[in-house]
Scaffold this motif. Sequence first.
Motif, PDB file in Angstrom:
ATOM      1  N   PHE A 175       0.970  -1.202  -0.108  1.00  0.00           N
ATOM      2  CA  PHE A 175      -0.144  -0.073   0.060  1.00  0.00           C
ATOM      3  C   PHE A 175       0.897   1.033   0.057  1.00  0.00           C
ATOM      4  O   PHE A 175       1.566   1.638   1.060  1.00  0.00           O
ATOM      5  CB  PHE A 175      -0.996   0.097   1.152  1.00  0.00           C
ATOM      6  N   PRO A 178       0.643   7.763  -0.781  1.00  0.00           N
ATOM      7  CA  PRO A 178       0.525   8.371  -1.868  1.00  0.00           C
ATOM      8  C   PRO A 178       1.448   9.283  -2.186  1.00  0.00           C
ATOM      9  O   PRO A 178       1.655   9.720  -3.672  1.00  0.00           O
ATOM     10  CB  PRO A 178      -0.964   9.091  -1.475  1.00  0.00           C
ATOM     11  N   ALA A 179       2.149   9.984  -1.272  1.00  0.00           N
ATOM     12  CA  ALA A 179       3.183  11.147  -1.732  1.00  0.00           C
ATOM     13  C   ALA A 179       4.355  10.435  -2.548  1.00  0.00           C
ATOM     14  O   ALA A 179       4.855  10.690  -3.426  1.00  0.00           O
ATOM     15  CB  ALA A 179       3.387  11.885  -0.645  1.00  0.00           C
ATOM     16  N   SER A 180       4.958   9.709  -1.552  1.00  0.00           N
ATOM     17  CA  SER A 180       6.513   9.271  -2.018  1.00  0.00           C
ATOM     18  C   SER A 180       6.400   7.832  -2.712  1.00  0.00           C
ATOM     19  O   SER A 180       7.266   7.674  -3.445  1.00  0.00           O
ATOM     20  CB  SER A 180       7.318   9.050  -0.746  1.00  0.00           C
ATOM     21  N   ILE A 241       2.695  11.612   9.812  1.00  0.00           N
ATOM     22  CA  ILE A 241       1.545  12.329   9.374  1.00  0.00           C
ATOM     23  C   ILE A 241       0.814  11.523   8.398  1.00  0.00           C
ATOM     24  O   ILE A 241      -0.369  11.878   7.927  1.00  0.00           O
ATOM     25  CB  ILE A 241       1.950  13.606   8.642  1.00  0.00           C
ATOM     26  N   HIS A 242       1.208  10.431   7.674  1.00  0.00           N
ATOM     27  CA  HIS A 242       0.794   9.591   6.768  1.00  0.00           C
ATOM     28  C   HIS A 242      -0.170   8.495   7.289  1.00  0.00           C
ATOM     29  O   HIS A 242      -0.962   7.986   6.448  1.00  0.00           O
ATOM     30  CB  HIS A 242       1.736   9.083   5.803  1.00  0.00           C
ATOM     31  N   TYR A 247      -3.422   2.537  12.317  1.00  0.00           N
ATOM     32  CA  TYR A 247      -3.902   2.154  10.553  1.00  0.00           C
ATOM     33  C   TYR A 247      -2.833   1.198  10.142  1.00  0.00           C
ATOM     34  O   TYR A 247      -3.160   0.308   9.347  1.00  0.00           O
ATOM     35  CB  TYR A 247      -3.585   3.539  10.034  1.00  0.00           C
TER      36      TYR A 247
ATOM     37  N   ASN B 653      -8.744   3.520   0.669  1.00  0.00           N
ATOM     38  CA  ASN B 653      -8.172   4.245  -0.734  1.00  0.00           C
ATOM     39  C   ASN B 653      -9.278   4.548  -1.463  1.00  0.00           C
ATOM     40  O   ASN B 653     -10.335   3.736  -1.549  1.00  0.00           O
ATOM     41  CB  ASN B 653      -7.370   3.324  -1.471  1.00  0.00           C
ATOM     42  N   ARG B 693      -1.801  17.815   1.209  1.00  0.00           N
ATOM     43  CA  ARG B 693      -2.111  18.073   2.951  1.00  0.00           C
ATOM     44  C   ARG B 693      -0.940  18.651   3.345  1.00  0.00           C
ATOM     45  O   ARG B 693       0.439  18.331   3.134  1.00  0.00           O
ATOM     46  CB  ARG B 693      -2.142  16.591   3.659  1.00  0.00           C
ATOM     47  N   VAL B 695       1.213  20.270   6.557  1.00  0.00           N
ATOM     48  CA  VAL B 695       1.125  20.155   7.924  1.00  0.00           C
ATOM     49  C   VAL B 695       2.284  20.909   8.410  1.00  0.00           C
ATOM     50  O   VAL B 695       3.412  20.641   8.257  1.00  0.00           O
ATOM     51  CB  VAL B 695       1.301  18.495   8.614  1.00  0.00           C
ATOM     52  N   LEU B 703       6.107  20.223   7.923  1.00  0.00           N
ATOM     53  CA  LEU B 703       6.512  18.804   7.967  1.00  0.00           C
ATOM     54  C   LEU B 703       6.162  18.275   6.416  1.00  0.00           C
ATOM     55  O   LEU B 703       6.844  17.327   6.041  1.00  0.00           O
ATOM     56  CB  LEU B 703       5.497  18.022   9.011  1.00  0.00           C
ATOM     57  N   THR B 704       5.432  19.121   5.674  1.00  0.00           N
ATOM     58  CA  THR B 704       5.168  18.717   4.261  1.00  0.00           C
ATOM     59  C   THR B 704       6.030  19.388   3.369  1.00  0.00           C
ATOM     60  O   THR B 704       5.400  20.112   2.600  1.00  0.00           O
ATOM     61  CB  THR B 704       3.731  18.590   3.953  1.00  0.00           C
ATOM     62  N   TYR B 707       8.348  16.273  -1.883  1.00  0.00           N
ATOM     63  CA  TYR B 707       7.365  15.408  -2.493  1.00  0.00           C
ATOM     64  C   TYR B 707       7.478  14.291  -1.930  1.00  0.00           C
ATOM     65  O   TYR B 707       6.578  13.469  -2.264  1.00  0.00           O
ATOM     66  CB  TYR B 707       7.693  15.451  -3.973  1.00  0.00           C
ATOM     67  N   MET B 708       8.275  13.920  -0.754  1.00  0.00           N
ATOM     68  CA  MET B 708       7.957  12.539  -0.030  1.00  0.00           C
ATOM     69  C   MET B 708       6.982  12.727   0.790  1.00  0.00           C
ATOM     70  O   MET B 708       6.338  11.780   1.019  1.00  0.00           O
ATOM     71  CB  MET B 708       9.416  12.683   0.752  1.00  0.00           C
ATOM     72  N   ASP B 709       6.395  14.084   1.238  1.00  0.00           N
ATOM     73  CA  ASP B 709       5.461  13.909   2.191  1.00  0.00           C
ATOM     74  C   ASP B 709       4.215  14.927   1.678  1.00  0.00           C
ATOM     75  O   ASP B 709       3.138  14.920   2.243  1.00  0.00           O
ATOM     76  CB  ASP B 709       5.939  14.763   3.317  1.00  0.00           C
ATOM     77  N   TYR B 710       4.574  15.871   0.615  1.00  0.00           N
ATOM     78  CA  TYR B 710       3.483  16.503  -0.017  1.00  0.00           C
ATOM     79  C   TYR B 710       3.077  16.044  -1.171  1.00  0.00           C
ATOM     80  O   TYR B 710       3.877  15.794  -2.150  1.00  0.00           O
ATOM     81  CB  TYR B 710       3.859  18.020  -0.325  1.00  0.00           C
ATOM     82  N   CYS B 711       1.636  15.656  -1.331  1.00  0.00           N
ATOM     83  CA  CYS B 711       1.194  14.628  -2.219  1.00  0.00           C
ATOM     84  C   CYS B 711       0.579  15.428  -3.495  1.00  0.00           C
ATOM     85  O   CYS B 711      -0.377  15.973  -3.306  1.00  0.00           O
ATOM     86  CB  CYS B 711       0.234  13.688  -1.867  1.00  0.00           C
ATOM     87  N   ARG B 714      -1.180  12.911  -9.620  1.00  0.00           N
ATOM     88  CA  ARG B 714      -0.165  12.431 -10.643  1.00  0.00           C
ATOM     89  C   ARG B 714      -1.485  11.769 -11.627  1.00  0.00           C
ATOM     90  O   ARG B 714      -2.776  11.628 -11.382  1.00  0.00           O
ATOM     91  CB  ARG B 714       0.367  11.051 -10.281  1.00  0.00           C
ATOM     92  N   ASP B 717      -3.688   9.096 -10.575  1.00  0.00           N
ATOM     93  CA  ASP B 717      -4.596   9.425  -9.543  1.00  0.00           C
ATOM     94  C   ASP B 717      -6.193   9.710 -10.071  1.00  0.00           C
ATOM     95  O   ASP B 717      -6.876  10.266  -9.469  1.00  0.00           O
ATOM     96  CB  ASP B 717      -4.147  10.363  -8.492  1.00  0.00           C
ATOM     97  N   PRO B 771      -6.096   8.347   2.586  1.00  0.00           N
ATOM     98  CA  PRO B 771      -6.493   6.854   2.654  1.00  0.00           C
ATOM     99  C   PRO B 771      -6.672   6.512   4.285  1.00  0.00           C
ATOM    100  O   PRO B 771      -7.728   5.896   4.671  1.00  0.00           O
ATOM    101  CB  PRO B 771      -5.535   6.010   2.176  1.00  0.00           C
ATOM    102  N   GLY B 772      -5.877   7.052   5.091  1.00  0.00           N
ATOM    103  CA  GLY B 772      -6.001   6.832   6.564  1.00  0.00           C
ATOM    104  C   GLY B 772      -7.112   7.705   7.156  1.00  0.00           C
ATOM    105  O   GLY B 772      -7.901   6.868   7.890  1.00  0.00           O
TER     106      GLY B 772
END
Lengths: 265, 788
Positions: A175, A178-180, A241-242, A247, B653, B693, B695, B703-704, B707-711, B714, B717, B771-772
């Motif tokens: 799973f 979504p970002a990385s 944060i993800h 979860y 998802n 998102r 943060v 924290l975002t 691109y590892m954390d800010y989505c 694509r 999607d 998704p979370g």
Amino acid sequence: MYAFEYVRPSTLSEAERALAAQPGAKLLAGGQSLIPALKLRLNRVPLLIDLSAITGLNRIERRGNLLAIGAMTTHAEVAASSVVKAAIPGLVHLAGNIGDPQVRNAGTIGGSLANNDPAADYPAAALALAAMLKTNRQEIAADNHFSGLFAGFAEDEILTEILFPIPRRFAYSKFPNPASRFALVGCAVAQAATGVRVVATGAGANGVFRVPELETALSASFSPDGLKRIVIDSSNLTSDIHGDAEYRAHLIGVMTKRAVDACLA
Amino acid sequence: MSETGIGKPVRRREDIRFITGNGRYTADINRPGQVYAVFVRSPHAHARIRNIETTAAIAAPGVAGIFTGKDLEADRIGKLICGWMIHSKDGSPMNMGAHPALALDRVRYAGDHVAVVLADSVEQAKDAAELIAVDYEPLPAAVHLTEAQAASQPQIHEEAPNNTVYQWHLGDKAAVDAAFARAAHRTRLEFTNNRLIPNAIEPRAAVAEYDAASGGYTLYTTSQNPHVTRLVLSAFIGIAPENRLRVVAPDVGGGFGSKIFIYAEEVVCTWAARKIGRPVKWVADRSESFVADAHGRDHHTVAQAAMDAEGKILGLRVRTKANLGAYLSTFASSVPTYLYAPLLSGQYDVPAIYCEVDGVYTNTTPVDAYRGAGRPEATFVIERLVEVAAREMGIDPAEFRMRNFIRKFPHQTPVLSNYDVGNYPACMKVALESADHAGFAERKRTSTAKGKLRGLGFSAYIEACGIAPSTAIGALGAGVGLWESAEIRVNATGTVEVLTGTHAHGQGHETTLAQIVSERLGIPIDQVSVIHGDTDKVQMGMGTYGSRSAAVGGSAVVRALDKVVLKATRIAARCMEVPEDSVEFTDGVFSARGTNRTMKFAEVALQAYLAHKFDTAEIEPGLKESAFYDPTNFTFPSGVHIAEVEIDPETGNTRVERWTAVDDFGNLINPMIVEGQVHGGIAQGIGQALLERTVYDDTGQLLTASYMDYCMPRASDLPSFDVAMTNTPCPSNPLGVKGCGEAGAIAAPAALINAITNALGHEDIEMPATPGAVWRAVALRAEKRAAE
């Protein structure tokens, strides 16, 4: 990026000499984690030894009941290999879903295993398949290598080949964050003569780990049916944060079930 | 009819240049002897600067200069401005704190500018920057929007007590209270409109040089409005008078609003170019873009609707807190006020609306206009409210909307906007058909059989584009006029150059504006060039944002073309020796009624410059005309988007399965470009609702920040978009166009969240529906069901 020296040896012994001669030198095996860290000045090296020109480090071959993959084999090469597909088709699927095409054409299996990012895909497969990691000095069992984050190689050690015992069944289900697109949770399931292994990645701060409660259930009956009732303990899992630990614990169950489904498909 | 005229899906001429790597962006520009600028940025969200020690850094290899806020102040360089004055409900002007380009004694967000290092190479500048020792005294930070106004929170600016910039309102409170008192049903929602980080593909950049011989500056910059940049740098920052400052915005790789603003880096580079006598080049890296480009959205809102027993909306009450970040960016104050509340009536006949907005400082990156700017926030409020109200009242959401649609135009809303034209029921009908609304129940059954949750959601959005007329927006506090200019230069051979004050950074103006010329002059577009983005070529303009370029800029082109045709007709009459009023101009040919005499446009152009066949005392030689066009009203594009999602309850998802967009943009100049704009907008809207998102942790660290954390969205999607148009031509401009650049981003978030909540069976989900978060919401539903 801080300035550094760069060499690209064409033999393993040249690489060994370069590594011995320069304290702090780093091996470049695709660089999909190292190069971004250098560019962001998060890492500083005096010398980069690029292993990509060493012949023979990207060989893929079947040796009896072993699948041998050279450490410098790219993800794209694994994903396209008919030898891998015939021996452990689940590895083809795993390699074909790492990162994006650019990453798959530069990143290597050895780089991934040596770097051992806690959300990387290959370490889960190596541990689930009880792979042997062959270096210029020794063979290390994946079981020992992945006992903790970045445990493993000595400063002068170079990973050269990964030996996968061919299992009866193997699948990896991820799973993605979504970002990385690293694994938020990924689960590798292997069924071999020696037993069933379930390995999770992305869920633990110290990297991949086996999930005994799922292994026990699947050893009793290798089917997805019994898995739903099992609640995974979330107390040692990653929260960020993800996704929180609860979860991730839930996803371990779901991804394992899907990997089992894929094993049986 | 011209093959390349209005309404033709002409391929974008500029794309060959862009996709073959031949664009010329600011980062591609290099000047002899240039130095590279690197900015030292605050690692703290809030801190006092005790001292900045630069001795070691100045001695580092290649360093040409290091400057701090004190140096700017010594040279009397002005502070950054906010160009829209908002008054609070008590009549007081907004409380604005000073915004120095380089910090003086305090930093107010992580990423705030502390010093600039200029060196022969970027790496040398970065090395030297690491040698600068800034002695910070960290201060507590006010990070979270909903807490920042509390008395216990740290004060960010002395000028703004309780971190409150303004307490603004619009509408009739008493009328709304009365509506709620007599309502049969009331709906209340509380939600966050999530903060977004713009992420144009081209990071911001600036190259500045000073020519000592002429005393003139040139600034190449990634701007959506180079003339406004020049005006602000001259009139407010005081770097140079306008006639000594040339601003060039060459090819620009996306803006989405983030390149409207006048930023610290442009000020510092331009000033420093003279200070050290060498050109100065700065190119942001992506990490800098995350913290130093103005962010978007970030509202917290409580919204209420009052309905009668039949579901007719009686009134709306909206209370919003808007995060403006640590400083007021160039147009920040207007976004949550006049770009927001006037759209709260949506497509509905709502008798009473009252909206209160608090503008709030926090120790975060400044927030300003981002694709849609206030209008996506307003659409989210009204479209979530009507959807939930319909569900609560047991009325089909489409039917609920049909009952409330405005049907007579012009329509005066209770919140300033006067809608000129539209046909909302027509749009809804087309959308229901395109989306196969009737087949949804069957598709839901199929999903249920697979163990998936399926949902469908609407968004019947409206937006206001081409904001104008200038007198009206001036009365609302705008510091600029929002007309547009155009100049048509007809060459002696009949080719044409169009100079526009708008600026293209992905929109395709080089094609669309040329199509207008092609249509009006009957010449193919390969004989037309479009020139923009250089203050030495285009005299004045207001740039591109707010979907204004076609409606306002295109109309200015039409007006200038009218003048060209008028003069050319007079010249043609002289050449053909017939009276002026007998000359007609059709498809590029002047013909004299009742004769067989004709002249092609190019022949008349040549005669205009030869000046052999008319009296130059009566008609001036040459053929060049210009126009300034100020529209009579906003335009009001509208439409209906329908999203359909399938949720995997095991993982949370969400897959967007179908997307139907039916938009009314009035007349279309280039349907292919319009469709592309809709696609891009929807992608960004889906990004906001599902993926993007932002943060900050409790200390104000972003924290975002990669691109590892800010989505970002694509291609995988997104579904294939089903895009259709209805058309009510806009009466407020000569082209009948409305604007299309922001529509998708405005419509999409509400449609998607309405679809997700429809699938979940409850309203308890915030953007982005990661998704979370969706998995949690699914679990919540299971708990609710168990409890029932």
